[in-house]
Enzyme design. Sequence first.
Site, mmCIF file in Angstrom:
data_model
loop_
_atom_site.group_PDB
_atom_site.id
_atom_site.type_symbol
_atom_site.label_atom_id
_atom_site.label_comp_id
_atom_site.label_asym_id
_atom_site.label_seq_id
_atom_site.Cartn_x
_atom_site.Cartn_y
_atom_site.Cartn_z
ATOM 1 N N ASP A 68 1.915 -10.598 -4.103
ATOM 2 C CA ASP A 68 1.827 -9.348 -3.376
ATOM 3 C C ASP A 68 1.928 -8.250 -4.419
ATOM 4 O OD1 ASP A 68 1.351 -8.113 -0.887
ATOM 5 O OD2 ASP A 68 3.432 -7.454 -0.789
ATOM 6 N N TYR A 150 -6.883 0.244 -5.897
ATOM 7 C CA TYR A 150 -6.659 1.582 -6.440
ATOM 8 C C TYR A 150 -7.136 1.722 -7.894
ATOM 9 C CZ TYR A 150 -3.588 2.224 -2.381
ATOM 10 O OH TYR A 150 -3.092 2.321 -1.090
#
Length: 193
Positions: A68, A150
């Site tokens: 994660d 991102y």
Amino acid sequence: MKLLFASSNEHKIAEIKAILPHGLQLISLKEIQFHDEIPETADTIAENAVQKATFLADKMHIPCFADDTGLVIPSLNGEPGVYSARYAGSQRDAHDNMDLVLEKLNGQSDRKAYFTTVIALYINHKVHLFEGRIDGTIITEKRGNNGFGYDPIFVPEGSDKTFAEMTADEKNEMSHRGRSLAKMTEYLKRVIH
């Protein structure tokens, strides 16, 4: 040794295959036709990784790992953090997420940020955690067409390129995922031999 990765994300799978040592066969969820929803409901990045890895290990009974990742921006009180993938909504659109970050940082001078990845490896009935972090800055516009998430707005420390302007090899050498994978790889080399 076969190692199941709790992801169907082709970008992540390609990054990880490029980093893992020979002798380890990475298996994706797609390859085993696993389409169940994997829970990701924890409050922290580490807990999400553990939740995903243990869920998969219970179902598949082979060594597996889950990761994660979060983008953390201290001036936004740590946002988007554990909600990085769905920051702008449940559609999980990277451009919407980046636009929201850029909007919230508009006019701010403190644009420091970092990516953190936690890998949870479930092997021999135990969970092992490996964390990687890279500090950097959020720029004011998107640059580059490589990478994902991102990457087009994040410039890591020591570089003038965004992750999205780097080659896969350049990014893997310094990225948060690369660093956490390097730690897991070192551990696996000791376990395998």
